[in-house]
Design a protein around this motif. Structure first.
Motif, PDB file in Angstrom:
ATOM      1  N   LEU A   8       0.930  -1.105  -0.092  1.00 18.83           N
ATOM      2  CA  LEU A   8       0.158  -0.094  -0.046  1.00 18.83           C
ATOM      3  C   LEU A   8       0.730   1.327  -0.094  1.00 18.83           C
ATOM      4  N   SER A  12       1.099   4.173  -2.959  1.00 19.49           N
ATOM      5  CA  SER A  12       0.714   5.422  -2.609  1.00 19.49           C
ATOM      6  C   SER A  12       2.059   6.297  -3.331  1.00 19.49           C
ATOM      7  N   MET A  85     -11.032   5.786  10.814  1.00 20.13           N
ATOM      8  CA  MET A  85     -11.725   5.157   9.685  1.00 20.13           C
ATOM      9  C   MET A  85     -13.129   5.528   9.252  1.00 20.13           C
ATOM     10  N   PHE A  88     -14.246   7.507   6.082  1.00 26.57           N
ATOM     11  CA  PHE A  88     -14.157   6.829   4.808  1.00 26.57           C
ATOM     12  C   PHE A  88     -15.361   6.002   4.571  1.00 26.57           C
ATOM     13  N   LEU A 172     -11.628   3.069  -0.152  1.00 26.83           N
ATOM     14  CA  LEU A 172     -10.424   2.225   0.472  1.00 26.83           C
ATOM     15  C   LEU A 172      -9.228   2.745  -0.211  1.00 26.83           C
ATOM     16  N   ASP A 173      -9.360   3.133  -1.514  1.00 28.42           N
ATOM     17  CA  ASP A 173      -8.102   3.928  -2.136  1.00 28.42           C
ATOM     18  C   ASP A 173      -7.564   5.312  -1.320  1.00 28.42           C
ATOM     19  N   MET A 175      -8.197   5.949   1.744  1.00 24.99           N
ATOM     20  CA  MET A 175      -7.606   5.552   2.963  1.00 24.99           C
ATOM     21  C   MET A 175      -6.151   5.172   2.531  1.00 24.99           C
ATOM     22  N   MET A 176      -6.051   4.119   1.633  1.00 22.82           N
ATOM     23  CA  MET A 176      -4.651   3.594   1.290  1.00 22.82           C
ATOM     24  C   MET A 176      -3.637   4.752   0.977  1.00 22.82           C
ATOM     25  N   ASP A 179      -3.847   7.203   4.891  1.00 16.48           N
ATOM     26  CA  ASP A 179      -3.636   6.551   5.812  1.00 16.48           C
ATOM     27  C   ASP A 179      -3.224   5.088   5.680  1.00 16.48           C
ATOM     28  N   PRO A 180      -2.092   4.970   5.105  1.00 13.84           N
ATOM     29  CA  PRO A 180      -1.819   3.420   4.462  1.00 13.84           C
ATOM     30  C   PRO A 180      -1.580   2.433   5.691  1.00 13.84           C
ATOM     31  N   ALA A 183      -5.196   1.255   6.378  1.00 10.04           N
ATOM     32  CA  ALA A 183      -5.737   0.603   5.314  1.00 10.04           C
ATOM     33  C   ALA A 183      -5.190  -0.811   5.476  1.00 10.04           C
ATOM     34  N   VAL A 187      -7.442  -4.254   5.637  1.00  9.69           N
ATOM     35  CA  VAL A 187      -7.357  -5.346   4.750  1.00  9.69           C
ATOM     36  C   VAL A 187      -7.124  -6.658   5.133  1.00  9.69           C
TER      37      VAL A 187
END
Length: 210
Positions: A8, A12, A85, A88, A172-173, A175-176, A179-180, A183, A187
């Protein structure tokens, strides 16, 4: 967990955190399936179809925190992580007898049941209608398609008025990108829950064929 986090973070960096529109991973997974994008059913379209009403984020967030705190997998996310979270997610209220997810469609969102009951049904290739589960608050639905943008395995229909939290591939993208680590944690936990659920479903399907 470290492998997912590294993936992730590298995505990014490769796409550039300053340009979220180009920082995609889960969203573009659908294109990799070689399927016409017109076949995709995003949450925005399904929400209109089922007459979903927006639920205040303050209420939805509190319900999500309380439920995940009791879940043996999602409890690994502490209160701070869940609060980060929440922005999101989209929160909604849906009436009974509405199809939130339909079998054999392409979708890119998952649903967390916050209140009410949702039935999970599958029509077998030979025509048999099989009730796989009647979910309870805290259960997660549709995470497989969120992760791989593949076809839906079953239908999910509200049996009562329900309140839900929805996470889309686009979110989710985001969040990635923003805030990787969060995420990556999400996952990994979804993958663990999904593995357990697939084992249960596989066992039930095997019993049904005897």
């Amino acid at each position: 967990m470290k492998g997912i986090l590294g993936l992730l973070k590298s995505k990014s960096r490769a796409k550039g955190s300053d340009d979220h529109a180009d920082s995609v991973f889960f969203t573009t997974a659908f294109a990799g399936q070689g399927v016409d994008s017109a076949m995709l059913v995003p949450w925005e379209a399904r929400a209109v179809e089922v007459g979903a009403k927006r639920l205040p984020a303050t209420r939805g967030g509190k319900l999500l925190q309380a439920l995940w705190a009791k879940d043996k997998y999602m409890a690994h996310l502490d209160k701070d992580a869940v609060e980060r979270m929440e922005r999101f997610f989209q929160f909604a209220a849906i009436s009974a007898s509405r199809d939130v997810i339909r079998q054999e469609e392409y979708g890119n969102f998952m649903v967390v049941l916050l209140n009410g009951t949702i039935a999970v049904d599958r029509v077998q290739p030979w025509g048999e209608h099989l009730r796989l589960a009647e979910t309870r608050p805290g259960d997660i639905l549709g995470e497989m398609s969120l992760l791989d943008s593949g076809i839906r395995f079953s239908s999910c229909t509200t049996l009562t008025d329900c309140e839900i939290a929805v996470l889309s591939a686009e979110a989710l993208d985001e969040m990635m990108t923003k805030d990787p680590q969060l995420a990556a944690s999400l996952v990994a936990l979804l993958a663990r829950r999904l593995s357990q659920r697939l084992r249960v479903v596989s066992a039930r399907l095997s019993e049904g064929q005897k």
